[in-house]
Design an enzyme around this catalytic site. Structure first.
Site, mmCIF file in Angstrom:
data_model
loop_
_atom_site.group_PDB
_atom_site.id
_atom_site.type_symbol
_atom_site.label_atom_id
_atom_site.label_comp_id
_atom_site.label_asym_id
_atom_site.label_seq_id
_atom_site.Cartn_x
_atom_site.Cartn_y
_atom_site.Cartn_z
ATOM 1 N N SER A 90 45.364 32.316 7.695
ATOM 2 C CA SER A 90 46.228 32.280 8.866
ATOM 3 C C SER A 90 45.555 31.476 9.973
ATOM 4 O O SER A 90 44.364 31.208 9.912
ATOM 5 C CB SER A 90 46.493 33.700 9.361
ATOM 6 O OG SER A 90 45.326 34.215 9.975
ATOM 7 N N LYS A 91 46.342 31.111 10.964
ATOM 8 C CA LYS A 91 45.801 30.359 12.099
ATOM 9 C C LYS A 91 44.663 31.121 12.742
ATOM 10 O O LYS A 91 43.611 30.580 13.063
ATOM 11 C CB LYS A 91 46.920 30.159 13.133
ATOM 12 C CG LYS A 91 47.592 28.805 13.013
ATOM 13 C CD LYS A 91 47.529 28.035 14.326
ATOM 14 C CE LYS A 91 47.837 26.566 14.120
ATOM 15 N NZ LYS A 91 49.248 26.318 13.867
ATOM 16 N N ARG A 92 44.888 32.401 12.902
ATOM 17 C CA ARG A 92 43.911 33.265 13.547
ATOM 18 C C ARG A 92 42.595 33.297 12.754
ATOM 19 O O ARG A 92 41.510 33.143 13.296
ATOM 20 C CB ARG A 92 44.504 34.676 13.667
ATOM 21 C CG ARG A 92 43.609 35.702 14.318
ATOM 22 C CD ARG A 92 43.270 35.281 15.732
ATOM 23 N NE ARG A 92 42.001 35.871 16.147
ATOM 24 C CZ ARG A 92 41.920 36.904 16.972
ATOM 25 N NH1 ARG A 92 43.017 37.405 17.470
ATOM 26 N NH2 ARG A 92 40.751 37.380 17.317
#
Length: 500
Positions: A258-260
């Site tokens: 994920s981006k996170r």
RNA sequence: GCCCCCAUCGUCUAGCGGCCCAGGACGUGGCCCUCUCAAGGCCAAAACAGGGAUUCGAAUUCCCUUGGGGGCACCA
């Protein structure tokens, strides 16, 4: 034989909507390898038809990333080529022309449904737990009526007229034939109301016009793959060979990054973004070697590959369809291998900016001597300043007495050992390893101490570190004057500690 | 929910019916080498998701289950 392979025209077609990550780098790599192996062309095409998601600078980072990895393109927006333009925004009219052709041949139709109506439709379908899809309202419109409404300036899109019955079989190089029921597919929009083509139409037209022979792309395109084949067939065009690569999973193997999570990675010194890898001290050679092996293999034991090796040995036949989890530990391993594979002057050149970034004033002649003794100790180039920064410091911070004290000895005893070393070293004409090592070793024997005890004191005194490159080679680089100077000050520190 | 794809050690993978009580690599543990740290060498633990079927014989073929992934936009 590889010579019999037809030259492949392969395109890497990213959209400038974000940063270049490992997944796209691998796709580009395979594109490049296939093109080079077959003596064909590697083409860069920018798929920028979505102006809303456009990210300034993305295209530049992409091109830089490709160049850094050594994936140079033969045709592209900057270098041109016989099938340009290579930015889809500049090809808008081409797509419109072909969309019209599809309408005329009965494979597409204009649709006047508003986004609001479609949204309502979607919600109703979801409520009924149905597969959301266009209901076909405008499909039944008479062509003349549709044409009239278009002429009157009514907002509209162009949709593909998906066959209602039957099934479509497509062929993927890795997975073989894939058959889907046409009723499970939608009347996809081909051209938006702003007149710009969507990916589905644009890439098919471009691939045909640019004479692409192999489409290598991510598996996220598998669901719409039959649509793309159907568009090719509607035009009566021959389909290129399709290769759908699986996605990269996060290190745990559970789901994709994920981006996170991508952002959090940097704290551990890792990143899935190509540009970050450069600043983290990774070699493009290592990145290429590593990602090449995530989804492709040569045999049951060979793992070290240079770009030339890969060009020689790459084959679509040895691609693996299953998703692969990113393994940074293995990446570190490959980086070490490729660092050790570097010629010294090359290594020195790559090391320089990393020393300079930490504020060290780099002397090139000295760097050339330092490089070989730290080469096998580096995981990344960024490790170098910590291991060997002291070579570029005129004055090092004097180590603490406890760091200068040998295991099993008191500070006072350690000082005595240091004094004896000082006498011996002062009598040497120079500090070459060949000269100094035997002399010190006989001292160790004479004192009845272990090499670790004696050399530990010297190491701390001369390098200011408990861990360092090989001592005698390090002393040779530092030179007699500085070695003596630092040893003296270490003796002082030890004596003070001994008094107290 | 519907559609599609995938399934061998923790991870990357080899294996395309008998060579496999499954090979290599990373990582992990141990030993050797050794001036520290590395590098290198040796050794070890570690996998065919489950169930049917086909076959003299299946990790390898087929089916089901399970698990994982992807897709279902006037994004790509």
């Amino acid at each position: 034989m590889s010579h019999s392979l037809k030259p492949a025209r392969v395109r890497f077609a990213p959209s400038p909507t974000g940063r270049m990550h490992l997944g796209s780098a691998r796709t580009a790599l395979y594109d490049y390898l296939l093109a080079r192996k077959t003596g064909g062309q590697f083409i860069l095409r920018i798929e920028d038809t979505d102006r809303r998601r456009f990210v300034p600078g993305a295209e530049e980072e992409l091109m830089q990333g490709l160049r850094w990895l050594g994936l140079n393109w033969d045709e592209g927006p900057d270098v041109g080529g016989p099938y340009g333009p290579y930015r889809q925004l500049e090809r808008k009219e081409i797509y419109q022309e072909y969309a019209l052709q599809l309408i005329e041949s009965g494979h597409a139709y204009t649709c006047f449904c508003t986004p609001e109506r479609l949204e309502k439709l979607r919600q109703e379908q979801q409520k009924r737990k149905e597969n959301s899809h266009y209901d076909g309202t405008c499909r039944a419109l008479a062509p003349q009526e549709a044409a009239a409404r278009v002429a009157a300036g009514e907002r509209h899109v162009i949709r593909f007229k998906m066959p209602r019955q039957g099934s479509t079989t497509v062929h993927d190089r890795l997975r073989g034939d894939i058959t889907v029921e046409n009723r499970n597919m939608d009347d996809y929009i081909l051209v938006k109301s702003d007149g710009l083509a969507l990916y589905h139409l644009a890439h098919v037209v471009d691939d045909h016009l640019m004479k692409i022979t192999h489409v290598i792309r991510g598996s996220e395109w598998l669901p719409t793959f039959p649509l793309h084949a159907l568009i090719h067939r509607a035009f009566g065009w021959e389909e290129p060979e399709f290769v759908h690569l699986s996605v990269f999973l996060k290190p745990s193997g559970k789901g994709k990054m994920s981006k996170r999570e991508s952002a959090d990675l940097i704290k551990d010194g890792y990143s899935i973004y190509v540009k970050d890898l450069e600043t983290l001290g990774y070699l493009p050679e290592a990145v290429v070697n590593w990602i090449a092996l995530m989804g492709w293999s040569y045999d049951d034991h060979t793992e070290f590959f240079t770009m030339d090796d890969l060009i020689e040995k790459f084959s679509l036949d040895r691609l693996n369809p299953s998703p692969a989890a990113i393994n940074f530990a293995k990446f570190d391993h490959f980086n070490g291998l490729h660092i050790r594979n570097l010629e010294i002057p090359d290594l020195a050149n790559r090391l320089r900016p990393f020393f300079e970034a930490r504020g060290y004033l780099v002397d090139d002649a000295r760097l050339l001597k330092v490089a070989p003794i730290i080469q096998e100790r580096l995981v990344t180039l960024e490790d170098a300043p910590e291991i060997a920064g002291f070579f570029f410091q005129d004055v090092i911070q004097s180590p603490a007495a406890e760091d200068l004290t040998a295991k099993g000895l008191t500070p006072k005893e350690s000082a005595e050992v240091a004094r004896q070393m000082l006498v011996l070293l002062e009598s040497q004409p120079e500090m070459t390893a060949n000269l100094v090592e035997p002399v010190l070793r006989s001292l160790v024997e004479q004192l009845g101490l272990s090499p670790g005890q004696v050399f530990g004191i010297l190491r701390a005194a001369v390098t200011g570190q408990k861990i360092s490159p090989p001592l005698f080679e390090s002393m040779e680089i530092i030179g007699k004057q500085k070695v003596i100077e630092r040893l003296r000050s270490a003796i002082q520190v030890l004596e003070r500690a001994g008094d107290g």
